[in-house]
Design an enzyme around this catalytic site. Structure first.
Site, PDB file in Angstrom:
ATOM      1  CE1 TYR A  37      -4.161  -1.573   0.655  1.00 33.23           C
ATOM      2  CE2 TYR A  37      -3.577  -1.888   2.943  1.00 33.23           C
ATOM      3  CZ  TYR A  37      -4.461  -2.070   1.897  1.00 33.23           C
ATOM      4  OH  TYR A  37      -5.634  -2.726   2.120  1.00 33.23           O
ATOM      5  CG  ASN A  84      -9.670  -0.313   6.030  1.00 31.77           C
ATOM      6  OD1 ASN A  84     -10.570   0.509   6.131  1.00 31.77           O
ATOM      7  ND2 ASN A  84      -9.528  -1.331   6.863  1.00 31.77           N
ATOM      8  CB  ALA A  85      -3.722   0.324   5.687  1.00 29.84           C
ATOM      9  CD  GLU A  86      -5.946  -2.294  10.229  1.00 29.51           C
ATOM     10  OE1 GLU A  86      -7.068  -2.265   9.675  1.00 29.51           O
ATOM     11  OE2 GLU A  86      -5.032  -3.027   9.851  1.00 29.51           O
ATOM     12  CD  GLU A 130     -11.422  -4.750   3.165  1.00 32.23           C
ATOM     13  OE1 GLU A 130     -11.415  -5.934   3.474  1.00 32.23           O
ATOM     14  OE2 GLU A 130     -11.496  -3.833   4.019  1.00 32.23           O
ATOM     15  CE1 TYR A 172      -6.368  -9.495   7.501  1.00 31.32           C
ATOM     16  CE2 TYR A 172      -8.086  -9.144   5.870  1.00 31.32           C
ATOM     17  CZ  TYR A 172      -6.799  -8.918   6.328  1.00 31.32           C
ATOM     18  OH  TYR A 172      -5.946  -8.116   5.604  1.00 31.32           O
ATOM     19  CD  GLU A 225      -6.004  -6.574   2.511  1.00 25.25           C
ATOM     20  OE1 GLU A 225      -6.685  -6.814   3.536  1.00 25.25           O
ATOM     21  OE2 GLU A 225      -5.907  -5.445   2.011  1.00 25.25           O
ATOM     22  CE1 TYR A 274      -2.781  -6.081  10.907  1.00 18.73           C
ATOM     23  CE2 TYR A 274      -2.436  -8.379  10.357  1.00 18.73           C
ATOM     24  CZ  TYR A 274      -3.234  -7.244  10.342  1.00 18.73           C
ATOM     25  OH  TYR A 274      -4.475  -7.283   9.772  1.00 18.73           O
TER      26      TYR A 274
END
Ligand code: GAL
Length: 995
Positions: free
Chosen positions: A94, A138-140, A199, A252, A288, A356
Site C-alpha cells: 500500500y 484502510n490499513a489501520e 474493499e 481474516y 489479502e 501485527y
C-alpha cells in the site's frame, strides 16, 4: 531408480547458474489461446488456473509490506530479502496518499515516501510487487490513507465520482503512475499489477469512481493488469462498471481479537465454490489473507505476542494449506512485516506498534511462523506442477478414499502431468486431537493404499499436510508418492535433490519406484539423513531441522536474474544460521559465498553442487569441509562446518540520563499571547457531522490545517463573574484525551477510551466547573484545551472518513459568549510545515514541537536538570518536555535490534499520563499509560544513529494533578551478526528546521 518425464526446471551451464529461457517451454506446454490478458501487455497473463509472467506460470505467494511503516529506506531490502528467503515471490504494497500528497498540489516522493528505492530493492531481491495505491487503503491508518486535507476541503462524498473528490486524487495517482511506469515487468521491473482502491461495494455511486481510476491508468503508461480486493465474498467489481482485470477477495478467519489466542474459528469451506460461481475464468486470488492481527488500545488489549499465537505456525499450517486446498494460486498475507505506525499514521483503533503478530517482528526479526511460511514457500517454489491444478474433490463426498473420517483430504491434479496433491487436515479444522489415516489413491503404479508399510499418516493437532503422487522434480526426478512433506525438490548443480521432512514420532513413507521407504518414527540417524544418492540425492530430516534450512537462489546475470523461475532455477540449501540473505557460487562451482545473520554460533550444512569444496560466511572462510566423517558428507557437494558468533560482550547501550526539562504548555496561562494562533471563525464545514452545540463556529482542527496529533484551542470570553462552568464536547477519536484549563487553573481531563467492541468513547461531552476565584470578572478569560487527535476514522462508508476532530460543542454556564476561539496545531499546518523529511504525520502542535525541542541539536543548556522519573514539577497537570542525548558506538557487521521501554515494561494502566517519544526528531511512539498496552517501542538503525550522538525527547502530558513518574530505558533486544549492511540516517536538525 525409476525415471520420470523430463521437466524443464534444470538450470543450464555446468553449475546450473544460468536460467533457461522459459518462454519457449511454456508456449509449448500451454495452449496460448486460452491465456487471457488485459490487451495492454502479454507479459502478465492468466487463465482459470494461475498467473503467468512472461509466459511462465507462477504461484503468486506474497506478503504485505508498507514502506511508510519502516521509514528507513536502507532497511527495505532486508525485509524483501527475508520475504524472498521465506519462498515468497512477491510483496503487496500500500502507498499512503496522505503522506505523499500532504497538501493540495504538493507531491512528495522523497525519503521514506519514495517508490524508486523500493522498486530497486525488490528487483535486487527478486521480488515482484502488486502495488496498491488506494487512494483508499484502510490499513489501520488515519482516514484509511485519504489525505487529511481532502477530508476537509472536499465537499462531495469521498470515494465517489463527486467532481471535487475526482479532482483531489489526480495529482496523487498521476504521481504514482510517473514513479511506477518504468518499473513495470515490461521494463524489467518488479511491478506486475496495480490494485484499484480497496474493499468497497460496487453500486451506482462507487462504480463510476472505480471506472474513473481505471480510465486514468488506461490513459497512462501503466500496462500491467488492474486488480481488486473485495471485502469478502461480495462479487464486487467482477463485472459491470468499474470491473477490474483480475478479481480477488480477502479473508481474516480469526478476526482481530487476540485475547484468546488458542480459540480458533474454523476454516471457511466455500472458497472454491465461490470462485467457481464468481470468476471461474480467472485464478482464485486472495489479495489479502490473514497474516496476523492488529491490536487495539486499552486495558483489555492482549498485545502482539498473543496475536502471533492466534495466527502462529499452526495457523499458517492449517489455513494457508486450506488456501491450496481451495485451488488458490495467488495469495498475499497481510501483514508479512507490519512495522510501526509512528507519528500520526494510526487510525484511532490502533497504537504505535503495527507489529501485527506478523511473520517478521516489528524489529525485522524472523519468528516460528516465518519458518512455517518458509517450509511452504520452498515447497511451492519446488513444485511447478502445482501451479496448474484442477480441483477434483474431497473425502467428504468420497472422491478421495480416506480410512478415517477425522481427516478431510482434498485432491488437486495437474491435467498435463497427472501430478496429484492431496491436502489433508482435520475434518474439524480447529481440532487439537490426533488422527491417523491412510488414503487409497490411483497412481501411475496402480491403485495404492498409502502408506503401505507404516501405521498411517498422522495429523497431530493443528497441522495440515500435503501428500503427493506422481510428482516430478529437477531434471529427471520422480516421486511415486510421499506422505513425508517436501522441503525442496529440484536441481542443485547437475544433481537432482529431494529433501523430505516429517514430524518426529510420526511415521512417514515415500516411494520413488514401487519400493516404499519409510521412517517409522521420523528421523533416522543424524539431523539430516541421506536416504539415497543413486540418481537423485534424497534427504530426510525432522521438522526443526528442515525449518533451519534456507534455499538461497543463485542469481543469473540477466535483468530479472534474481527472480526464481524467470531469472534463475539455481539454488543451494543452507541449514543452520538464523537467516541466509544471499548466496553466490564461484564460476568453477567450488566456493559458495553466503551472507546472512547469526544470533548464536551454529553448525552449518550446505547442500550444493558436487563441485563444492569451500564456503565463506559474510566474507570469512568457514571452518569445515565436504569430506568430514559424517554420514552425509560422503556423497559430495555437502559441506559441513561451524559458524561462530563473535563475542558480543562489548555491544552495549547507555542508560538514559542527564534529562533537561522545560514546560511545554505555556498556553495554560492567562497571559499567554495567542495572537499568532489561527482565528477559528469558520461557520461552514465539509466535515460531517457538523458542530453539536455552540454558536455556529466550527472548531475542527482540520478545517484550519491542523489535522495531525496535538491541537490546542483557546476560547476567550469577557466574564461577568457569574460564569460557573464550561460545557465542552471534545472529539479526538478512540483513546483520545483532552485537558481543559481556565486561565491558569486546571479544570479536568476528558478521557476517551478504546475497546475491542464498538463502544469506544471517541467524544466526551462534559461540564468543567470553575473553582471559586478562577474567573476574573470584567476581563478577558481564556479556556485552553490541549487535545490529542488520535487520527481520522477509517470506514468503508462513502462519507465517514471525514472525522469531526475538535470541539464539537462549547457553552458557558449559565450563560456567556466566547469573543474568539483560536487554534494551533503543528507549525505551519499541513501546507507550510517545515519538516519535509519526516513529513506531515510527524509533528503536533505542542509548544515544544513548534519550537523544535524534539529536534537534534536543539540547545537545552539553559534548561533545568530534571529526571523524567520526577515527572512534572509540583504534581501539576500539564505538559513538559524532557530532552537528553546519548552516544552510541555500535559495531558494523551486526543488526542490533533496539527498543525504548517505558516503566520497565510494566503495563500498569491506571497512570494518567501520555508520553510522545521523539527519537532524533521522529515521533516514534505514543505511550498512553492510562490505557496501554504498549510500553516497548522498537526503533531502527537509520532513525537511531548507531555511531554518534542521538537525541531523545519525551513530551510528558500529566492528565491529572498527581505524581507521575515514568521511566524510560533503551534496551538491546536481539543481536544478529551479519545484518543488512550500511544504514544511513537523515535526521534534519533544529538549525536546519528552526534556526
Ligand atoms: C482489510 C483491509 C486492510 C486492513 C485489514 C485489517 O480488510 O483491506 O487494509 O485494514 O483489513 O488489518
Amino acid at each position: 531408480m525409476a525415471r520420470g518425464p523430463t521437466l524443464g526446471l534444470s538450470g543450464d551451464g555446468p553449475n546450473g547458474l544460468f536460467a533457461r529461457d522459459y518462454s519457449s517451454l511454456v508456449a509449448r506446454a500451454e495452449d496460448a489461446s486460452s491465456l487471457l490478458d488485459n490487451g495492454r501487455t502479454t507479459e502478465v497473463q492468466w487463465d482459470e488456473y494461475s498467473l503467468l509472467l512472461r509466459g511462465q506460470r507462477i504461484f503468486l505467494w506474497s506478503g504485505e509490506f508498507h514502506t511508510y511503516r519502516l521509514p528507513v529506506p536502507d532497511l527495505w531490502l532486508d525485509v524483501l530479502q527475508k520475504a524472498k528467503a521465506a519462498g515468497l515471490n512477491a510483496v503487496s504494497v500500500y502507498t499512503h496518499w496522505g503522506q505523499i500528497n500532504p497538501s493540495p498540489g504538493v507531491i512528495d516522493f522523497d525519503g521514506f515516501r519514495a517508490l524508486a528505492p523500493l522498486y530497486e530493492a525488490a528487483r535486487k531481491a527478486g521480488i515482484f510487487i502488486v502495488l496498491r495505491p488506494g487512494p483508499y487503503i484502510n490499513a489501520e491508518t488515519t482516514a484509511g490513507g485519504i489525505a487529511h486535507w481532502v477530508t476537509s476541503q472536499v465537499a462531495g462524498n469521498l470515494r465517489t465520482n463527486a467532481t471535487d473528490y475526482f479532482k483531489s486524487w489526480q495529482d496523487y495517482i498521476h504521481g504514482i503512475i510517473d514513479e511506477t511506469s518504468s518499473f513495470q515487468i515490461t521494463a524489467d521491473g518488479p511491478v506486475i499489477a496495480v490494485q484499484i482502491d480497496n474493499e468497497y461495494s460496487q453500486n451506482s455511486r462507487t462504480a463510476p469512481y472505480f471506472q474513473a481510476l481505471e480510465d486514468v491508468y488506461h490513459n497512462s503508461s501503466i500496462v500491467v493488469p488492474l486488480t481488486y480486493n473485495d471485502p469478502g465474498e461480495g462479487k464486487n467489481f467482477v463485472n459491470g462498471t468499474g470491473a477490474v482485470d483480475i478479481y480477488g477477495f480477502d479473508s481474516y478467519p480469526q478476526l482481530f481479537d487476540c485475547s484468546n489466542p488458542d480459540k480458533w474459528n474454523p476454516v471457511p469451506t466455500n472458497w472454491h465454490d465461490y470462485h467457481e460461481g464468481t470468476n471461474p475464468s480467472q485464478p482464485l486470488y486472495f489479495p489479502e489473507f490473514q497474516g496476523g492481527a492488529f491490536d487495539a488500545w486499552g486495558p483489555t488489549a492482549p498485545g502482539y505476542p498473543n496475536c502471533r499465537v492466534l495466527t502462529g505456525a499452526d495457523f499458517v499450517s492449517v489455513f494457508y494449506k486450506a488456501l491450496w486446498a481451495a485451488n488458490v494460486k495467488l495469495a498475499s498475507f497481510y501483514m508479512f512485516y507490519g512495522g510501526t505506525s509512528w507519528g500520526a499514521i494510526p487510525f484511532p483503533g490502533v497504537y504505535t506498534s503495527y507489529d501485527y503478530g506478523a511473520h517478521l517482528t516489528e524489529s525485522r526479526d524472523v519468528t516460528a511462523k516465518y519458518s512455517e511460511l518458509k517450509l511452504q514457500g520452498l515447497f511451492l517454489r519446488s513444485s511447478p506442477d502445482f501451479y496448474k491444478t484442477n480441483w477434483i474433490g474431497n473425502s467428504s463426498t468420497g472422491v478421495v478414499k480416506v480410512s478415517n473420517p477425522g481427516a478431510l483430504v482434498v485432491k488437486l491434479q495437474n491435467p498435463d502431468t497427472n501430478a496429484t496433491f492431496y491436502i489433508a487436515r482435520h475434518a474439524d479444522s480447529t481440532s487439537t486431537g490426533s488422527t491417523i489415516f491412510n488414503i487409497t489413491v490411483p497412481t501411475s503404479a496402480g491403485t495404492l493404499t498409502i502408506p503401505q508399510t507404516v501405521s498411517g499418516i498422522a495429523l497431530d493437532g493443528r497441522e495440515s499436510k500435503t501428500i503427493v503422487t506422481d510428482y516430478t522434480y529437477g531434471s529427471s526426478g520422480t516421486l511415486l508418492y510421499s506422505t513425508a512433506q517436501i522441503l525442496f525438490a529440484g536441481t542443485i548443480g547437475t544433481r537432482d535433490v529431494l529433501f523430505l521432512y516429517g514430524t518426529s514420532g510420526q511415521s512417514h513413507e515415500f516411494a520413488v519406484n514401487s519400493t516404499p521407504i519409510s521412517f517409522p518414527t521420523g528421523v533416522k540417524g543424524g539431523p539430516v539423513t541421506v536416504v539415497d544418492v543413486d540418481d537423485s540425492l534424497i534427504l530426510f530430516s525432522d521438522v526443526p531441522t528442515a525449518s533451519s534450512f534456507f534455499n538461497p537462489v543463485l542469481a543469473s546475470g540477466g535483468p530479472l536474474g534474481n527472480y526464481w523461475g524467470l531469472g534463475t532455477n539455481s539454488s543451494v540449501l543452507v541449514g543452520g544460521p538464523r537467516f541466509v540473505r544471499n548466496a553466490s557460487l564461484s564460476p568453477d562451482g567450488a566456493t559458495l559465498a553466503l551472507q546472512g545473520d547469526l544470533n548464536v554460533s551454529a553448525p552449518l550444512v550446505v547442500i550444493g553442487p558436487t563441485t563444492l569444496s569451500a564456503v565463506t560466511w559474510n566474507g570469512v572462510s568457514v571452518d569445515g569441509d565436504t569430506a568430514a566423517a559424517s554420514n552425509i558428507s560422503a556423497v559430495g557437494g555437502i559441506f559441513v562446518g561451524q559458524l561462530t558468533l563473535d563475542s558480543t560482550d562489548d555491544i552495549q547501550v547507555p542508560e538514559l540520563t542527564g534529562w533537561k526539562f522545560a514546560n511545554s504548555l505555556p498556553e495554560a496561562a492567562a497571559d499567554f499571547d495567542d495572537s499568532n494562533f489561527t482565528l477559528a471563525d469558520h461557520t461552514k464545514t465539509n466535515i460531517v457531522p457538523g458542530p453539536a452545540f455552540g454558536d455556529g463556529r466550527v472548531l475542527y482542527g482540520c478545517d484550519y490545517g491542523f489535522c495531525e496529533n496535538i491541537v490546542l484551542w483557546r476560547g476567550h470570553f469577557n466574564a461577568t463573574g457569574g460564569e460557573t462552568s464550561v460545557n465542552l464536547s471534545i472529539n479526538g477519536g478512540q483513546a483520545f484525551a483532552a485537558s481543559v484549563f481556565l486561565n491558569s487553573v486546571f479544570l479536568g481531563t476528558a478521557f476517551g477510551n478504546s475497546t475491542n467492541d464498538r463502544n469506544a468513547i471517541v467524544e466526551v461531552d462534559q461540564v468543567y466547573n470553575f473553582p471559586a476565584g478562577a474567573v476574573t470578572a470584567g476581563a478577558d478569560n481564556v479556556i485552553t484545551i490541549v487535545q490529542d487527535n488520535m487520527g481520522l476514522d477509517e470506514a468503508s462508508s462513502v462519507v465517514s472518513e471525514k472525522s469531526s476532530r475538535g470541539v464539537r460543542g462549547f457553552k458557558l454556564n449559565p450563560s456567556g459568549h466566547f469573543s474568539e476561539w483560536r487554534v494551533q496545531g503543528k507549525l505551519g499546518g499541513y501546507t507550510d510545515f517545515p519538516d519535509r523529511v519526516r513529513g506531515v504525520m510527524n509533528d503536533g502542535g505542542l509548544f515544544g514541537e513548534r519550537e523544535g525541542w524534539h529536534l537534534p541539536g536543539f540547545d537545552t543548556s539553559s534548561w533545568v536538570s530534571r529526571d523524567l522519573s520526577e515527572g512534572l514539577p509540583n504534581k501539576t497537570a500539564g505538559v513538559g518536555f524532557f530532552v537528553t542525548t546519548f552516544d552510541l558506538a555500535l559495531p558494523s557487521g551486526f543488526d542490533i535490534l533496539l527498543s525504548f521501554n517505558f516503566d520497565g515494561n510494566s503495563a500498569a494502566t491506571d497512570v494518567p499520563y501520555r508520553a510522545y517519544l521523539f527519537v532524533n526528531g521522529w515521533m516514534m511512539g505514543k505511550r498512553v499509560a492510562n490505557l496501554g498496552p504498549q510500553t516497548k517501542f522498537p526503533v531502527h538503525q537509520g532513525i537511531l544513529e548507531y555511531n554518534g550522538t542521538n537525541t531523545v525527547a519525551v513530551a510528558l502530558w500529566a492528565m491529572e494533578p498527581v505524581k507521575i513518574a515514568p521511566t524510560l530505558n533503551l534496551t538491546i533486544d536481539t543481536i544478529l551478526q551479519g545484518g543488512p549492511g550500511a544504514v544511513s540516517t537523515n535526521n534534519p536538525t533544529w538549525i536546519e528546521l528552526r534556526g
